[in-house]
Enzyme design. Sequence first.
Site, short mmCIF file in Angstrom:
data_model
loop_
_atom_site.label_atom_id
_atom_site.label_comp_id
_atom_site.label_asym_id
_atom_site.label_seq_id
_atom_site.Cartn_x
_atom_site.Cartn_y
_atom_site.Cartn_z
N SER A 143 -41.25 48.98 16.67
CA SER A 143 -40.27 48.56 15.64
C SER A 143 -39.50 49.75 15.11
CB SER A 143 -41.00 47.91 14.46
OG SER A 143 -41.63 46.74 14.88
N HIS B 193 -36.22 45.19 17.56
CA HIS B 193 -36.73 45.17 18.95
C HIS B 193 -35.59 44.66 19.83
CE1 HIS B 193 -41.10 45.94 18.49
NE2 HIS B 193 -40.81 45.62 17.25
N HIS C 160 -44.25 40.02 20.98
CA HIS C 160 -45.47 40.08 20.16
C HIS C 160 -46.21 38.75 20.22
CE1 HIS C 160 -42.76 43.08 18.32
NE2 HIS C 160 -43.84 43.70 17.96
N TYR D 248 -47.50 37.31 17.73
CA TYR D 248 -47.16 36.46 16.57
C TYR D 248 -45.87 35.66 16.80
CZ TYR D 248 -44.01 40.33 15.25
OH TYR D 248 -43.04 41.31 15.24
N GLU D 249 -45.10 36.05 17.83
CA GLU D 249 -43.87 35.26 18.13
C GLU D 249 -44.23 33.95 18.81
OE1 GLU D 249 -40.36 37.80 19.55
OE2 GLU D 249 -42.04 39.17 19.82
N ALA E 240 -44.98 50.74 14.86
CA ALA E 240 -44.98 50.95 13.42
C ALA E 240 -46.26 50.31 12.89
CB ALA E 240 -43.77 50.28 12.79
N MET F 5 -49.60 44.77 14.52
CA MET F 5 -49.58 43.46 15.19
C MET F 5 -49.19 43.59 16.67
SD MET F 5 -47.41 41.48 12.23
CE MET F 5 -47.77 41.74 10.48
N SER F 6 -49.44 44.76 17.27
CA SER F 6 -49.03 44.95 18.67
C SER F 6 -49.95 45.95 19.36
CB SER F 6 -47.59 45.50 18.68
OG SER F 6 -47.60 46.86 18.21
N ASN G 31 -45.77 52.19 5.96
CA ASN G 31 -46.08 51.83 4.57
C ASN G 31 -47.58 51.96 4.38
OD1 ASN G 31 -45.67 49.45 6.42
ND2 ASN G 31 -47.10 48.63 4.91
N HIS H 133 -40.58 44.11 6.14
CA HIS H 133 -40.08 44.58 7.44
C HIS H 133 -38.93 45.57 7.30
CE1 HIS H 133 -39.93 44.54 11.74
NE2 HIS H 133 -38.71 44.05 11.80
N1 LIG Z 1 -49.78 46.31 6.09
C1 LIG Z 1 -49.06 46.39 7.23
N2 LIG Z 1 -48.03 47.25 7.29
C2 LIG Z 1 -47.35 47.33 8.45
N3 LIG Z 1 -46.28 48.09 8.80
C3 LIG Z 1 -45.96 47.84 10.06
N4 LIG Z 1 -46.79 46.92 10.56
C4 LIG Z 1 -46.79 46.47 11.93
C5 LIG Z 1 -46.21 45.07 12.01
N5 LIG Z 1 -44.80 45.15 12.31
C6 LIG Z 1 -44.18 43.83 12.28
C7 LIG Z 1 -43.64 43.53 10.89
O1 LIG Z 1 -43.06 44.68 10.32
C8 LIG Z 1 -43.05 43.77 13.30
O2 LIG Z 1 -43.59 43.78 14.59
C9 LIG Z 1 -47.68 46.57 9.57
C10 LIG Z 1 -48.75 45.67 9.49
O3 LIG Z 1 -49.08 44.95 10.44
N6 LIG Z 1 -49.42 45.62 8.30
#
Ligand SMILES: Nc1nc2ncn(CCNC(CO)CO)c2c(=O)[nH]1
Length: 310
Positions: A33, A66, A90, A92-93, A120, A227-228, A251, A285
């Site tokens: 991401s 993406h 992903h 989740y999609e 990310a 999530m990947s 974050n 996001h």
């Molecule tokens: N707490 C938390 N912070 C995060 N920052 C990025 N991602 C990865 C997920 N990325 C998704 C949504 O941003 C897009 O693929 C996460 C996550 O899964 N959990």
Amino acid sequence: NDIFERATETVDFLRNRLPTKLGKPKIAIVCGSGLSGLAATINEGSAEWFDYSDVPNFPQSTVAGHEGKLLFGTMGQRQIPVVLLVGRAHFYEGYNMDVVTFATRVCKLLGVEKMIVTNAAGGLNSSYAVGDIVCLNDHINLAGLAGWHPLRGPNPEDFGTRFPPLSDAYDLSLRQLAHRSWQDLRRQVPSRRKLHEGVYAFVSGPSYETRAECRLLRQMGADLVGMSTVPEIIVARHSGMQVLAFSLVTNNAVLEPVPRGDDPKLQGMSPEQLSEYLSRGKANHAEVLEAGKQAALDMQGLVLLIVSQL
Ligand SMILES: Nc1nc2ncn(CCNC(CO)CO)c2c(=O)[nH]1
């Protein structure tokens, strides 16, 4: 075999459209991401683009940040042939695991020997700062432990063994190279950004975790949550590719317990003050993509240095 046949069809399609001078890519780079900026590391004039929508059997990415493009080209002065996956499908999609990991299998049949995977992720380890990069040295496949596993079902013997070991999934020599390359990069371009090593927990998403789930993951030994990546890593190792994976901390996940309704300290707060108090650290996001943009140059610099040493 169906997966093998589909992946072979996709590779034949690509090979027929790539200039022979390009050579077979030995290295694949998955851009997570907001990390599509890695495409800028390809040598001018060597780039060959394909939209996932034009490639047989390739899933479409439906997530902002993406792009959904395949980029073939060369990297560095030694003109190393590489393939970049700019955007990923992903779980989740709504894609099944064999679709989420299809690009990994295509890389194997293209001749890729090493995969560099970026993503990310949320930071669970309090020593991480937003913008830091973490080299993964292990993972917790939570979705897989619950049955959503990329190798579940008949084993595609053409790719690998039925019961692959994963105790050394994240190649030590590549991680050593990553740390050396980071030191080289820091000598060239000083920065406060840090490179750590850590454990990534794979959750299905698409909701971000609750505070209790973040505490659970931390207590399990996870430093990051996302999530990947993990399905791709497992399929890459199953088919004998070496892997190197980096998370950009976008974050800090919220680990503090939920504020209590009977907490006297909160009684006097206005709805706005309570809302502000609760919003601290709430993942979104947009901030994930912004952090990716800020860190892009360092991530590009690191990957380019690593590829040039491979
Ligand atoms: N707490 C938390 N912070 C995060 N920052 C990025 N991602 C990865 C997920 N990325 C998704 C949504 O941003 C897009 O693929 C996460 C996550 O899964 N959990």
